[in-house]
Design an enzyme around this catalytic site. Structure first.
Site, PDB file in Angstrom:
ATOM      1  N   LEU A  22      40.418  18.406   9.453  1.00  0.00           N
ATOM      2  CA  LEU A  22      39.169  19.074   8.460  1.00  0.00           C
ATOM      3  C   LEU A  22      37.902  19.358   9.601  1.00  0.00           C
ATOM      4  O   LEU A  22      37.384  18.678  10.142  1.00  0.00           O
ATOM      5  CB  LEU A  22      38.442  17.939   7.705  1.00  0.00           C
ATOM      6  CG  LEU A  22      39.705  17.417   6.496  1.00  0.00           C
ATOM      7  CD1 LEU A  22      39.163  16.347   5.739  1.00  0.00           C
ATOM      8  CD2 LEU A  22      40.602  18.313   5.942  1.00  0.00           C
ATOM      9  N   GLY A  25      33.213  21.617   7.086  1.00  0.00           N
ATOM     10  CA  GLY A  25      32.024  20.947   6.859  1.00  0.00           C
ATOM     11  C   GLY A  25      30.890  21.897   7.567  1.00  0.00           C
ATOM     12  O   GLY A  25      30.988  22.542   8.385  1.00  0.00           O
ATOM     13  N   ARG A  29      23.549  18.106   8.872  1.00  0.00           N
ATOM     14  CA  ARG A  29      22.696  17.005   9.559  1.00  0.00           C
ATOM     15  C   ARG A  29      22.627  17.222  11.107  1.00  0.00           C
ATOM     16  O   ARG A  29      21.745  16.675  11.893  1.00  0.00           O
ATOM     17  CB  ARG A  29      23.333  15.546   9.433  1.00  0.00           C
ATOM     18  CG  ARG A  29      23.066  15.087   7.859  1.00  0.00           C
ATOM     19  CD  ARG A  29      24.002  14.021   7.578  1.00  0.00           C
ATOM     20  NE  ARG A  29      25.475  14.279   7.387  1.00  0.00           N
ATOM     21  CZ  ARG A  29      26.459  13.605   6.847  1.00  0.00           C
ATOM     22  NH1 ARG A  29      26.232  12.242   7.037  1.00  0.00           N
ATOM     23  NH2 ARG A  29      27.599  14.038   6.637  1.00  0.00           N
ATOM     24  N   GLN A  89      38.696  26.834   3.455  1.00  0.00           N
ATOM     25  CA  GLN A  89      38.298  26.217   2.184  1.00  0.00           C
ATOM     26  C   GLN A  89      37.196  26.730   1.834  1.00  0.00           C
ATOM     27  O   GLN A  89      35.994  27.093   2.366  1.00  0.00           O
ATOM     28  CB  GLN A  89      38.040  24.642   2.447  1.00  0.00           C
ATOM     29  CG  GLN A  89      37.343  24.021   1.409  1.00  0.00           C
ATOM     30  CD  GLN A  89      36.670  22.859   1.650  1.00  0.00           C
ATOM     31  OE1 GLN A  89      36.076  22.632   2.868  1.00  0.00           O
ATOM     32  NE2 GLN A  89      36.490  21.744   0.800  1.00  0.00           N
ATOM     33  N   THR A  95      35.972  16.263   0.949  1.00  0.00           N
ATOM     34  CA  THR A  95      37.314  16.274   1.922  1.00  0.00           C
ATOM     35  C   THR A  95      38.517  16.138   1.388  1.00  0.00           C
ATOM     36  O   THR A  95      39.489  16.890   2.018  1.00  0.00           O
ATOM     37  CB  THR A  95      37.198  14.729   2.710  1.00  0.00           C
ATOM     38  OG1 THR A  95      36.522  13.800   1.852  1.00  0.00           O
ATOM     39  CG2 THR A  95      35.978  14.917   3.759  1.00  0.00           C
ATOM     40  N   ASP A 119      35.032  16.181  13.146  1.00  0.00           N
ATOM     41  CA  ASP A 119      34.177  15.473  13.812  1.00  0.00           C
ATOM     42  C   ASP A 119      34.019  14.090  14.304  1.00  0.00           C
ATOM     43  O   ASP A 119      33.090  13.317  14.520  1.00  0.00           O
ATOM     44  CB  ASP A 119      32.835  15.515  12.867  1.00  0.00           C
ATOM     45  CG  ASP A 119      32.808  14.651  11.545  1.00  0.00           C
ATOM     46  OD1 ASP A 119      34.084  14.136  11.591  1.00  0.00           O
ATOM     47  OD2 ASP A 119      31.695  14.179  10.937  1.00  0.00           O
ATOM     48  N   LYS A 348      28.743  32.174  43.817  1.00  0.00           N
ATOM     49  CA  LYS A 348      29.347  32.759  42.645  1.00  0.00           C
ATOM     50  C   LYS A 348      30.252  33.804  42.618  1.00  0.00           C
ATOM     51  O   LYS A 348      30.147  34.539  43.607  1.00  0.00           O
ATOM     52  CB  LYS A 348      28.052  33.265  41.701  1.00  0.00           C
ATOM     53  CG  LYS A 348      28.498  33.738  40.276  1.00  0.00           C
ATOM     54  CD  LYS A 348      27.726  35.006  40.013  1.00  0.00           C
ATOM     55  CE  LYS A 348      27.852  36.138  40.469  1.00  0.00           C
ATOM     56  NZ  LYS A 348      27.855  37.220  39.840  1.00  0.00           N
ATOM     57  N   ALA A 377      20.917  30.250  57.741  1.00  0.00           N
ATOM     58  CA  ALA A 377      20.171  29.525  56.616  1.00  0.00           C
ATOM     59  C   ALA A 377      19.248  31.002  56.249  1.00  0.00           C
ATOM     60  O   ALA A 377      18.895  31.819  56.765  1.00  0.00           O
ATOM     61  CB  ALA A 377      19.223  28.643  57.311  1.00  0.00           C
ATOM     62  N   SER A 402      20.150  33.875  60.833  1.00  0.00           N
ATOM     63  CA  SER A 402      19.360  33.409  59.480  1.00  0.00           C
ATOM     64  C   SER A 402      18.372  34.518  58.881  1.00  0.00           C
ATOM     65  O   SER A 402      18.041  35.446  59.506  1.00  0.00           O
ATOM     66  CB  SER A 402      18.472  32.359  60.101  1.00  0.00           C
ATOM     67  OG  SER A 402      19.275  31.216  60.586  1.00  0.00           O
TER      68      SER A 402
END
Ligand code: UD1
Ligand code: MG
Length: 465
Positions: A22, A25, A29, A89, A95, A119, A348, A377, A402
């Site tokens: 299910l 919902g 909350r 649904q 439920t 949940d 990346k 560096a 560097s």
């Protein structure tokens, strides 16, 4: 192996099963614009956790109930579990009403119908098997019970000895019923041949005028069918309705993942400070120092060391690699065996081949770095020109001095040297030296002349020529 598990396995061989998850919902909350079941713990959505547990319990068919306009939820269900069937649904009327959205799948009467809430992500496959075993033992309804530290919001299980008489939702419970410690864990199994008859008899006579699945117990008893409760630890059935509960479930998930990593031989120096994802993979003899975060899709091979305060997402770390402290590995990072990525280095979409090093203060993005190359560096791959991303290719054994800027697209041939402080805008052939910086000028005695002029009260500086 315990007798109960053996029983469950025997039952599994002969009984087929439909699982309904299910997930329709609204999750009001949570106070979020995202559907509740798409919130994540341990780098994985609540729905994906539930589906993984269901799939591991080897059920035959999985149906997921989603709300109207919840295409994202349906998409997540099919991403995780391509064979899952989704049902909508159209109105959220409780439920039991949600379960009946999958009437077409319940109609053919599987032996076991297992209903899981989207949940409740910490559920274990073995628990599903225990519920099914209870059906195998003759019950028409088997409900998962637990004793929460704080029962607020949960339905209470009304028992008479070993028999389950009813589940009372908190809003409808009397003061005596509210005092009951055993609560509904949000998972239920129904005997397939009776399932539709039970579900269709459930009404909406309660404070919220919803069709409560929990009423299946009283309905079944009215039909002279038996109902039982199967008790589990609270951690397994924590329902997530609020952000606080989401954070609590995250803590439990982390605890489980850390324990699994330790059991598999990973050295977590301070386990409580390391955050893992459900899909984090470790080889043997890996060391993880305190305060490291592993986001999704990270693999760490044998003998690698991840030093403190590093953050890894979508990265593959090869054997005996050293990462950090304070390293950031972003998606698409692949570090070859023995590579070293040191402090304040960000990588990346880059392959760093075996033995290559970037030990300090660098950005390596959209790049390839050949074996044993040394990135000095402060080296930056300038991969973005304001509109598009471009690649930097660094050959094997290259030495980058560097504080160099490599302006992509650019290629540095194998074995080449780049002088410190260079801004490299054109390709450099193999084994060449490239210098791309202003030549140094030295004026002998200039400072002495300056001080002489100052002592005479002159404001002007001596000529720089
Ligand atoms: C429910 C149980 C409660 C139990 C608790 C455990 C009922 C009536 N109550 O309460 O006894 O202690 O779970 O966590 O079942 N959903 C739909 N369609 C709907 C309503 C809900 O798909 O019309 C889904 C929700 O997405 C959620 C699940 O059903 O995944 C449970 O709904 P929720 O509103 O969270 O029920 P609780 O109040 O937590
Ligand atoms: Mg709930």
């Amino acid at each position: 192996m315990s007798g109960l598990e053996t029983g469950a396995e025997v039952a599994m061989e002969v009984r087929n099963c439909l699982a309904i998850v299910l997930a329709a919902g609204e999750g009001t909350r949570m106070r979020s614009t995202h559907p509740k079941v798409l919130h994540a713990i341990a780098g994985k959505t609540l729905l994906a956790h539930v589906l993984a547990a269901v799939a591991e319990a080897d059920v035959g068919t999985i149906a997921v109930i989603v709300g109207p306009r919840q295409e994202e939820v349906a998409a997540e269900a099919t991403r995780v579990c391509p064979a899952a069937i989704t049902f909508v649904q159209h109105e959220r009327r409780g439920t039991a009403h949600a379960v009946l959205a999958a009437k077409a799948a319940i109609g053919p009467a599987p032996d076991d119908l297992v209903i899981v809430y989207g949940d409740t992500p910490l559920i274990r496959p073995a628990t599903l098997l225990r519920l099914r075993a209870a059906l195998g033992g003759g019950a028409a309804v088997a409900v998962l019970g637990f004793r929460p530290a704080d029962a607020t919001g949960y339905g209470r299980l009304v028992m008479a000895g070993n028999e389950l008489l009813a589940i009372r939702e908190e809003a409808d419970a009397s003061t005596n019923e509210r005092a009951i410690a055993l609560c509904n864990g949000g998972m239920m199994a129904l005997a397939g041949p009776h399932a539709l008859a039970i579900l269709e008899r459930i009404g909406d006579h309660n404070r919220k005028h919803e069709f409560y699945l929990t009423d299946a117990v009283e309905v079944a008893r009215g039909m002279k069918l038996g109902a039982v409760a199967v008790e589990v630890e609270e951690d397994e059935v924590r329902g997530i309705n609020t952000k606080t509960q989401l954070a609590e479930a995250e803590a439990v998930a982390q605890q489980r993942l850390r324990q699994a990593a330790l059991d598999a031989g990973v050295m977590l120096v301070a386990p409580e400070t390391v955050f893992l994802s459900a899909d984090t993979k470790f080889g043997s003899d890996v060391v993880v120092e305190p305060y490291v975060v592993f986001g999704e899709k990270v693999t760490v091979e044998d003998g690698a060391v991840i030093h403190s305060f590093s953050h890894l997402v979508g990265a593959h770390v090869g054997r005996r690699v050293s990462v950090g402290p304070f390293a950031r590995l972003r998606p698409g990072t692949r570090l070859g065996d023995g590579a070293r990525i040191g402090n304040f280095v960000e990588v990346k979409e880059a392959v760093v081949e075996a033995g290559a090093k970037a030990n300090h203060l660098s950005y390596i993005g959209d790049a390839s770095v050949g074996a044993n190359a040394n990135i000095g560096a402060g080296t930056i791959t300038c991969n973005y020109d304001g509109s598009g991303k471009h690649r930097t290719e660094i050959g094997k054994d290259v030495f980058i001095g560097s504080n160099s800027a490599l302006v992509a697209p650019v290629k540095i041939g194998a074995g080449a040297y780049i002088g410190t402080g260079s801004v490299i805008t054109a390709d450099v052939p193999a084994d060449a030296l490239a210098l791309a910086r202003a030549r140094q000028v030295v004026k002998e005695g200039w400072a002495t002349r300056l001080r002489g002029l100052r002592s005479l009260g002159k404001k002007k500086a001596p000529s720089r020529e």
